[in-house]
Write an enzyme that holds these catalytic residues in place. Sequence first.
Site, PDB file in Angstrom:
ATOM      1  N   ASN A 207       0.943  -0.848   0.007  1.00 48.68           N
ATOM      2  CA  ASN A 207      -0.161  -0.043  -0.459  1.00 48.68           C
ATOM      3  C   ASN A 207       0.769   1.189  -0.217  1.00 48.68           C
ATOM      4  O   ASN A 207       2.119   1.074  -0.102  1.00 48.68           O
ATOM      5  CB  ASN A 207      -1.272  -0.488   1.144  1.00 48.68           C
ATOM      6  CG  ASN A 207      -0.591  -0.247   2.493  1.00 48.68           C
ATOM      7  OD1 ASN A 207       0.514   1.013   3.092  1.00 48.68           O
ATOM      8  ND2 ASN A 207      -0.666  -0.986   3.305  1.00 48.68           N
ATOM      9  N   ASP A 275      -4.466  -6.267   5.300  1.00 45.60           N
ATOM     10  CA  ASP A 275      -5.028  -6.901   5.897  1.00 45.60           C
ATOM     11  C   ASP A 275      -5.088  -8.703   5.522  1.00 45.60           C
ATOM     12  O   ASP A 275      -5.481  -9.715   6.267  1.00 45.60           O
ATOM     13  CB  ASP A 275      -6.040  -6.782   5.723  1.00 45.60           C
ATOM     14  CG  ASP A 275      -6.856  -5.154   6.527  1.00 45.60           C
ATOM     15  OD1 ASP A 275      -6.008  -5.356   7.630  1.00 45.60           O
ATOM     16  OD2 ASP A 275      -7.335  -4.259   6.061  1.00 45.60           O
ATOM     17  N   LYS A 285       7.795 -17.301 -10.186  1.00 43.27           N
ATOM     18  CA  LYS A 285       7.705 -16.721 -10.726  1.00 43.27           C
ATOM     19  C   LYS A 285       6.163 -17.065 -11.816  1.00 43.27           C
ATOM     20  O   LYS A 285       6.088 -17.942 -12.757  1.00 43.27           O
ATOM     21  CB  LYS A 285       8.931 -15.699 -11.785  1.00 43.27           C
ATOM     22  CG  LYS A 285       7.567 -14.376 -12.371  1.00 43.27           C
ATOM     23  CD  LYS A 285       8.570 -13.200 -13.328  1.00 43.27           C
ATOM     24  CE  LYS A 285       8.079 -12.810 -14.483  1.00 43.27           C
ATOM     25  NZ  LYS A 285       8.751 -12.322 -15.557  1.00 43.27           N
ATOM     26  N   ASP A 304      -3.319  -8.766  13.384  1.00 44.14           N
ATOM     27  CA  ASP A 304      -4.245  -8.046  13.618  1.00 44.14           C
ATOM     28  C   ASP A 304      -3.526  -7.893  14.915  1.00 44.14           C
ATOM     29  O   ASP A 304      -3.185  -8.320  15.588  1.00 44.14           O
ATOM     30  CB  ASP A 304      -5.765  -7.458  14.076  1.00 44.14           C
ATOM     31  CG  ASP A 304      -5.498  -6.205  14.499  1.00 44.14           C
ATOM     32  OD1 ASP A 304      -4.175  -5.645  14.535  1.00 44.14           O
ATOM     33  OD2 ASP A 304      -7.329  -5.680  13.642  1.00 44.14           O
ATOM     34  N   ILE A 305      -2.274  -6.974  14.210  1.00 44.01           N
ATOM     35  CA  ILE A 305      -0.649  -6.814  15.036  1.00 44.01           C
ATOM     36  C   ILE A 305      -1.323  -5.598  16.808  1.00 44.01           C
ATOM     37  O   ILE A 305      -1.014  -6.902  18.142  1.00 44.01           O
ATOM     38  CB  ILE A 305       0.315  -6.479  14.923  1.00 44.01           C
ATOM     39  CG1 ILE A 305       0.603  -7.040  13.853  1.00 44.01           C
ATOM     40  CG2 ILE A 305       1.236  -6.179  15.873  1.00 44.01           C
ATOM     41  CD1 ILE A 305       1.970  -6.689  13.110  1.00 44.01           C
ATOM     42  N   PHE A 323      -3.645   3.451  14.995  1.00 40.56           N
ATOM     43  CA  PHE A 323      -3.917   4.798  14.367  1.00 40.56           C
ATOM     44  C   PHE A 323      -4.911   3.895  13.288  1.00 40.56           C
ATOM     45  O   PHE A 323      -5.206   2.960  13.619  1.00 40.56           O
ATOM     46  CB  PHE A 323      -3.567   5.190  13.774  1.00 40.56           C
ATOM     47  CG  PHE A 323      -1.821   6.330  14.077  1.00 40.56           C
ATOM     48  CD1 PHE A 323      -1.233   6.158  14.480  1.00 40.56           C
ATOM     49  CD2 PHE A 323      -2.032   7.317  13.482  1.00 40.56           C
ATOM     50  CE1 PHE A 323      -0.205   6.849  15.472  1.00 40.56           C
ATOM     51  CE2 PHE A 323      -1.129   8.590  13.568  1.00 40.56           C
ATOM     52  CZ  PHE A 323      -0.984   8.198  14.782  1.00 40.56           C
ATOM     53  N   LYS A 337     -13.548   1.481  16.598  1.00 35.58           N
ATOM     54  CA  LYS A 337     -11.957   0.310  16.708  1.00 35.58           C
ATOM     55  C   LYS A 337     -11.657   0.457  17.607  1.00 35.58           C
ATOM     56  O   LYS A 337     -10.647  -0.574  18.573  1.00 35.58           O
ATOM     57  CB  LYS A 337     -10.978   1.507  15.884  1.00 35.58           C
ATOM     58  CG  LYS A 337     -10.206   0.115  14.520  1.00 35.58           C
ATOM     59  CD  LYS A 337      -9.822   0.938  13.237  1.00 35.58           C
ATOM     60  CE  LYS A 337     -10.488   0.754  11.911  1.00 35.58           C
ATOM     61  NZ  LYS A 337      -9.782   1.047  11.158  1.00 35.58           N
ATOM     62  N   LYS A 341     -10.171  -2.968  18.575  1.00 37.53           N
ATOM     63  CA  LYS A 341      -8.573  -3.787  19.398  1.00 37.53           C
ATOM     64  C   LYS A 341      -8.892  -3.520  20.544  1.00 37.53           C
ATOM     65  O   LYS A 341      -7.544  -4.174  20.507  1.00 37.53           O
ATOM     66  CB  LYS A 341      -8.084  -2.467  18.350  1.00 37.53           C
ATOM     67  CG  LYS A 341      -8.772  -2.857  16.610  1.00 37.53           C
ATOM     68  CD  LYS A 341      -7.398  -3.205  15.769  1.00 37.53           C
ATOM     69  CE  LYS A 341      -8.366  -2.835  14.070  1.00 37.53           C
ATOM     70  NZ  LYS A 341      -6.805  -3.121  14.028  1.00 37.53           N
TER      71      LYS A 341
END
Length: 396
Positions: A207, A275, A285, A304-305, A323, A337, A341
Amino acid sequence: MKSVLLIIGGGIAAYKALELIRLLKGKGIGVKTIMSKAAEEFVTPLSVASLSGEKVHQALFNLTDELEMGHIELSRAADLLVVAPATADLLAKMASGLANDLASTALLATDKPVLVAPAMNVRMWHHPATQRNIAQLQADGIRFVGPNAGEMACGEFGLGRMAEPSEIVAAIEAQLAPGQKPLAGKHVLITAGPTREPIDPVRYISNHSSGKQGYAIAEAAIALGAQVTLVSGPVSLPIPPGVGLMPVTTAQDMLKAVEGALPADIAIFTAAVADWRVAAVAGEKIKKQADGSAPSLSFAENPDILRTIATRKSGRPKLVVGFAAETEKVIAHAQAKLARKGCDIIVANDVSAGKGVFGGDSNTVHVVSASGVEDWPPLSKAEVARRLMEKLAGML
Ligand code: CTP
């Protein structure tokens, strides 16, 4: 007068130790030195003695030295021990508590803080054995400055160059004059950057995260005197001086590194963790098909750390901060969240198109906790970092 015991390891970066001694002397900091046997292959004891104005300690079993100042006393007479360059070998000895020469014996016998400036080939730095040793040393409270990324004496490129003498001096000064720093003696663990999830040996999914906010937080935490571990996905940012960097690639690596870096007083999760990862990474390849058909990939959910750490039964950091990058209903999603979390604070930011958060230098955030929502004005990422760290220091 403040003084350091500088331990010079045997690597090509030993030549930079001469400049380091010169800069320290210029600042009125006393420098006693120990040279490892291998260090003498790179710089001469005469140069070191001339610059430091003191005799160089070399051998563990030296009768004259022992009579003048025993190795135990030598290891405790200074305010700080500095290892520069810290070779892979010296770090391994430190991590396993070996004491078979003067340098390693002084490091084991000391009761003073220790700062290390690693220098080695990029592959040696990334080797799991070295990374294991670094995690152990960080857990033991050893502070790191560098290494930096760049071209190496061996012709390769990457992480492993010793921090510049000026950066090492800054880290030394921060150690010697902790002043009233509110996070002195506290360990702050930060994740930053994107993760990369491989598809095959040449392709990956990732990302746009630049890592800037996380790196700015690392700098702000250092400025408040914290010991900082920065677990970072691939980014192109300089390593903030004084930070212990643990470079990782995938989400699974990141979780392992974070768990290895515990215990921490504060943990801040700024990383944009993918995710999902590709369920079965191709060993070779993936080739184009003659019939023009596209490959189909199936995905597995990544750990999910943040949630894993925030919901730990034992050894949970006192403050856990997440965050949240949202494109709509920013506060409502952040509040959900926070509960889901199990963290203490969610710093929510609006990353919808046109806000310029990804890769940009500024950020408009909302700090969401059980006690309410604070809307902060548009600020630079450095200022968000400073305010956040000051807030957390106050809460600790
Ligand atoms: N996070 C994490 N590990 C993951 C995913 C996210 O540690 N696998 C952390 C991020 O570092 C961030 C927070 O969780 O601090 C929020 O991440 P985000 O992707 O916004 O949350 P998600 O749970 O993925 O929610 P959604 O994608 O539904 O918005």
